[in-house]
Design an enzyme around this catalytic site. Structure first.
Site, short mmCIF file in Angstrom:
data_model
loop_
_atom_site.label_atom_id
_atom_site.label_comp_id
_atom_site.label_asym_id
_atom_site.label_seq_id
_atom_site.Cartn_x
_atom_site.Cartn_y
_atom_site.Cartn_z
N GLU A 29 0.84 -1.19 0.00
CA GLU A 29 0.00 0.00 0.00
C GLU A 29 0.88 1.24 0.00
O GLU A 29 1.71 1.41 0.89
CB GLU A 29 -0.92 -0.03 1.23
CG GLU A 29 -1.95 -1.14 1.11
CD GLU A 29 -2.51 -1.61 2.45
OE1 GLU A 29 -2.48 -0.85 3.43
OE2 GLU A 29 -2.96 -2.78 2.51
N GLU A 60 -4.42 -6.80 2.60
CA GLU A 60 -3.19 -7.49 3.00
C GLU A 60 -3.17 -8.94 2.56
O GLU A 60 -2.13 -9.46 2.12
CB GLU A 60 -2.98 -7.39 4.51
CG GLU A 60 -2.40 -6.06 4.98
CD GLU A 60 -3.37 -4.91 4.92
OE1 GLU A 60 -4.59 -5.16 4.73
OE2 GLU A 60 -2.95 -3.76 5.08
N GLN A 82 2.29 -2.15 5.90
CA GLN A 82 2.58 -0.81 6.44
C GLN A 82 3.02 -0.80 7.89
O GLN A 82 3.91 -0.06 8.28
CB GLN A 82 1.36 0.09 6.27
CG GLN A 82 1.23 0.64 4.89
CD GLN A 82 0.10 1.64 4.76
OE1 GLN A 82 -0.75 1.75 5.64
NE2 GLN A 82 0.10 2.36 3.67
N HIS A 129 -0.51 0.54 16.41
CA HIS A 129 0.72 0.91 15.71
C HIS A 129 1.95 0.64 16.56
O HIS A 129 2.93 1.36 16.49
CB HIS A 129 0.70 2.41 15.34
CG HIS A 129 -0.36 2.78 14.36
ND1 HIS A 129 -1.65 3.05 14.72
CD2 HIS A 129 -0.33 2.90 13.01
CE1 HIS A 129 -2.37 3.35 13.65
NE2 HIS A 129 -1.60 3.27 12.60
C1 LIG Z 1 -5.65 -3.73 7.54
C2 LIG Z 1 -5.03 -2.40 7.49
N1 LIG Z 1 -4.18 -2.10 6.46
C3 LIG Z 1 -3.60 -0.90 6.38
C4 LIG Z 1 -3.84 0.05 7.32
C5 LIG Z 1 -3.18 1.43 7.21
N2 LIG Z 1 -4.18 2.39 6.79
C6 LIG Z 1 -4.92 3.04 7.70
S1 LIG Z 1 -6.09 3.96 7.01
C7 LIG Z 1 -5.64 3.53 5.46
C8 LIG Z 1 -6.39 4.08 4.30
C9 LIG Z 1 -7.83 3.75 4.37
O1 LIG Z 1 -8.54 4.52 3.47
P1 LIG Z 1 -10.10 4.58 3.45
O2 LIG Z 1 -10.69 3.26 3.75
O3 LIG Z 1 -10.47 5.20 2.17
O4 LIG Z 1 -10.49 5.54 4.66
P2 LIG Z 1 -10.09 7.07 4.88
O5 LIG Z 1 -8.79 7.06 5.61
O6 LIG Z 1 -10.00 7.73 3.57
O7 LIG Z 1 -11.14 7.64 5.75
C10 LIG Z 1 -4.56 2.66 5.51
C11 LIG Z 1 -3.90 2.11 4.34
C12 LIG Z 1 -4.69 -0.29 8.38
N3 LIG Z 1 -4.97 0.58 9.35
N4 LIG Z 1 -5.28 -1.50 8.43
#
Ligand SMILES: Cc1ncc(C[n+]2csc(CCOP(=O)(O)OP(=O)(O)O)c2C)c(N)n1
Ligand SMILES: [Mg+2]
Lengths: 324, 334
Positions: A29, A60, A82, A129
């Site tokens: 990602e 993932e 990540q 985290h």
């Molecule tokens: C399973 C998982 N993968 C990656 C992350 C890291 N991460 C947190 S928010 C995010 C983006 C999510 O985007 P979206 O669903 O569009 O929500 P937004 O943040 O735009 O509100 C990522 C990649 C995570 N928290 N959990």
């Protein structure tokens, strides 16, 4: 020799290996255009293009599953998750598919996937985290688990991981991602897997650690030195398969062992090390093997400073083995 | 032989939502309070009073306020890590939210969680979740409980466009569709999943299309007008409550800030952000109040002063509260 931090060293290793070996690809990602949340893959898409550095959707299990498929026919994928805390949606792919592929196909299909992921606390990251999940993966036969403790180690170990044929979980200590700096050779070099490193020689207590806890251990050992206590410090580097001999030989010399681990105590990797030392060096031990660990609690947000092992706790654990 | 395609389920149609002054005043106040909570947290984060990862919903206020506004107090909300506004809209106080972000004992989760961990059992607010998509099946389980007990309560589950790619999302919607659960899934599509724009993360950018595969109702609309959000959600909520039919909704929206406080947002152009700021849900609500409901400046000023006082009090409360002091008990003490 250039001075780098761990992120730069990881980036350097990836770049070097991608230049050397066209089979190496990166996926994850935001790894391409964004360069990774911690910038470890920064600039790679510019040099190697989007077919070798792929931004993926947030998925993932998809990332790891696809990496396995790529690896079966000779690609060398280095997926990034990540944060180690987000690896669990892919846990099934890792445990049931990746780790077992070579074995259950009778050696026909090695799956050389190197999963890079930042782990650990100390950045006020809270529950999602901060975790240190190494034990879950060490307990999964078929996987190698490697943890670098500084930039030199990061580059040399990562290159070794990508060049061998087993799947590896490469856990990067994010607390010291930028704080740990050091000289890193510009060109190619590797550090063998499965070999621990004696960071400091000493006579009274063996202190064993890995990743960011190595630095915490050294803090405590420095304090002990001021009190005239001589410690030998071992950086385990590869947690699976771990270097029994270096560890046991050291304990035979010192007669005492302290293991420093950030993960919760119960069923942590320190327990395995403690058992191994007890089995192999019982007759040499002057005191029970001590474990200094995180607590058996979800990783705390506010109370992180109490949770994380620190130099003072390392010192008092060292003293405990001496006072026994 | 070609097989016929399954017909698509209920699809909502756009209609004018006339202004109801008292209602819109209330929603406007909520949106304003949420914006101020977010601004206060950004400031506290910069001062080191809030740690961890802080995800602000500035720009998206009309979605949470409109959607939660269509619920009854006994209904449930399950949200993401960008959930401060949702918590407030569900009736949690600025005090309990800010104190939680500060890691204070007086926070809604006793300061043990922080920003992604807002829970309030009394208000039926079931938390933020930091593992993207992991909460979707869980929300289906909550909806199952309601149906099982014959409660006529609705569960509203928020998620992002990025989440529409992960297994947990599909598994949760699949169960809700199969079991016909009283639930509404609402995608806050803010066009980015961290630094990844839609076109690089979704092969079909219309998230509501996924409803077709599950044979459930769907809806899709722009989310800058809080009244529209509320009216459209009301249809889905009623369908869930009365006939146990799940709905998948995609609302287009935009976050004005970075993904989290540590993201400078360099993957978007200034122009793009400025363009979206012209559709600021707060300005739109304010304009509608003045132009369509004869609200006068004095009235709005009154609201704004009220919010200001509420926030000053909440910030002071968070600042002065004692820090969290509880652990789960260790099984083994050192
Ligand atoms: C399973 C998982 N993968 C990656 C992350 C890291 N991460 C947190 S928010 C995010 C983006 C999510 O985007 P979206 O669903 O569009 O929500 P937004 O943040 O735009 O509100 C990522 C990649 C995570 N928290 N959990
Ligand atoms: Mg998004």
């Amino acid at each position: 020799m250039p001075t780098m931090n761990i992120i730069q060293a990881v980036n350097d290793a990836l770049r070097l290996e991608m230049r050397r070996d066209p089979r190496v690809v990166i996926l994850g990602e935001d790894v391409a255009k964004f360069g990774g949340v911690f910038r470890a893959t920064s600039g790679l898409v510019d040099e190697f293009g989007p077919d070798r550095v792929m931004d993926t959707p947030l998925a993932e299990a998809g990332i790891i599953g696809a990496a396995i498929g790529m690896a079966l026919y000779g690609l060398r994928p280095v997926p990034e998750i990540q944060f180690a805390d987000f690896i669990f949606p892919a846990f099934d792919q890792i445990v049931n598919e990746l780790a077992k592929f070579r074995y259950r196909s009778g050696g026909q299909y090695p799956a050389p996937v190197v999963i890079r992921t930042p782990y650990g606390g100390g950045i006020r990251g809270g529950h999602y985290h901060s975790q240190s999940p190494e034990a879950l993966f060490i307990h999964t036969p078929g996987l190698k688990v490697v943890v670098p403790s500084d930039p030199y180690e990061a580059k040399g170990l990562l290159l070794s991981c990508i060049r061998q044929n087993d799947p590896v979980l490469f856990l990067e200590p994010k607390r010291i991602y930028r704080a740990s700096k050091g000289e890193v050779p510009e060109g190619d070099y590797t550090i063998p897997l499965g070999k621990a490193r004696v960071v400091r020689e000493g006579t009274q207590v063996t202190v064993i650690a890995w990743g960011s806890m190595l630095h915490t251990a050294l803090e405590g050992v420095d304090k002990a030195a001021e009190l005239g206590i001589s410690c030998e410090v071992i950086d385990l580097r590869t947690l699976m398969p771990f270097d029994v001999e270096t560890m046991v030989e050291s304990v035979k010399k010192t007669g005492r062992a302290v293991i420093v681990q950030e993960a919760p105590r119960t069923c942590g990797f320190a327990a395995e090390l403690s058992a191994t030392i007890s089995e192999r060096a019982m007759a040499w031990l002057e005191a029970p093997v001590e474990r200094l660990c995180g607590f058996d609690t979800p990783f705390p947000y506010t109370l992180e400073h109490e949770y994380m092992p620190n130099g003072d706790r390392v010192l008092s654990t060292i003293q405990k083995t001496l006072d026994w | 032989m070609n097989l016929p395609y399954a017909p698509s389920r209920i699809e909502a149609v756009e209609r004018e939502v006339p202004v109801n002054k008292a209602l819109l005043l209330g929603l406007y106040r909520q949106m304003l309070a949420i914006r101020r909570i977010e601004e206060a947290s950004a400031k506290a984060y910069a001062q080191g009073k809030i740690g961890g990862f802080l995800h602000l919903g500035i720009g998206q206020e009309a979605v949470c306020v409109g959607a939660v506004g269509a619920l009854r107090p006994e209904d449930y909300v399950v949200a993401t890590y960008r959930e401060h506004g949702h918590a407030y809209a569900k009736g949690m106080t600025a005090r309990s939210i800010l104190a939680e972000l500060y890691g204070k004992k007086t926070g809604c989760s006793k300061g043990l969680g922080g920003s992604m961990h807002l829970f309030d059992a009394e208000k039926n607010f079931l938390g933020g979740y930091g593992i993207v998509g992991g909460h979707v099946p869980l929300a289906a389980g909550v909806a199952y409980k309601c149906k099982y007990l014959g409660e006529k309560r609705v569960t509203l589950c928020f998620f992002g466009d990025g989440a529409a790619n992960i297994g947990g999302f599909f598994e949760g919607v699949a169960l809700a569709a199969l079991w016909k659960l009283p639930i509404v899934f609402i995608c806050e599509n803010n066009l980015y999943s961290m630094g990844t724009p839609l076109y690089r993360s979704l092969s079909v950018e219309d998230v509501s299309m996924k409803a077709l595969a599950f044979g459930i109702a769907r809806d899709r609309f722009d989310g800058e007008d809080v009244l529209r959000v509320r009216a459209r959600l009301a249809e889905a909520v009623e369908r869930a409550r009365e006939t146990c039919e799940p709905t998948l909704i995609e609302v287009r929206t935009y976050r004005f800030r970075g993904h989290s406080m540590s993201d400078p947002g360099q993957y978007r152009t200034k122009d793009e952000v400025e363009e979206w700021k012209k559709r600021d849900p707060l300005s739109i609500a304010r304009r509608r109040l003045v132009e369509e409901a004869d609200a006068d400046e004095g009235e709005l000023r009154q609201i704004e002063l009220g919010v200001k006082a509420e926030l000053e009090d909440a910030i002071r409360f968070a600042d002065e509260s004692p820090p969290a002091d509880e652990y789960l008990p260790f099984t083994i003490k050192e």
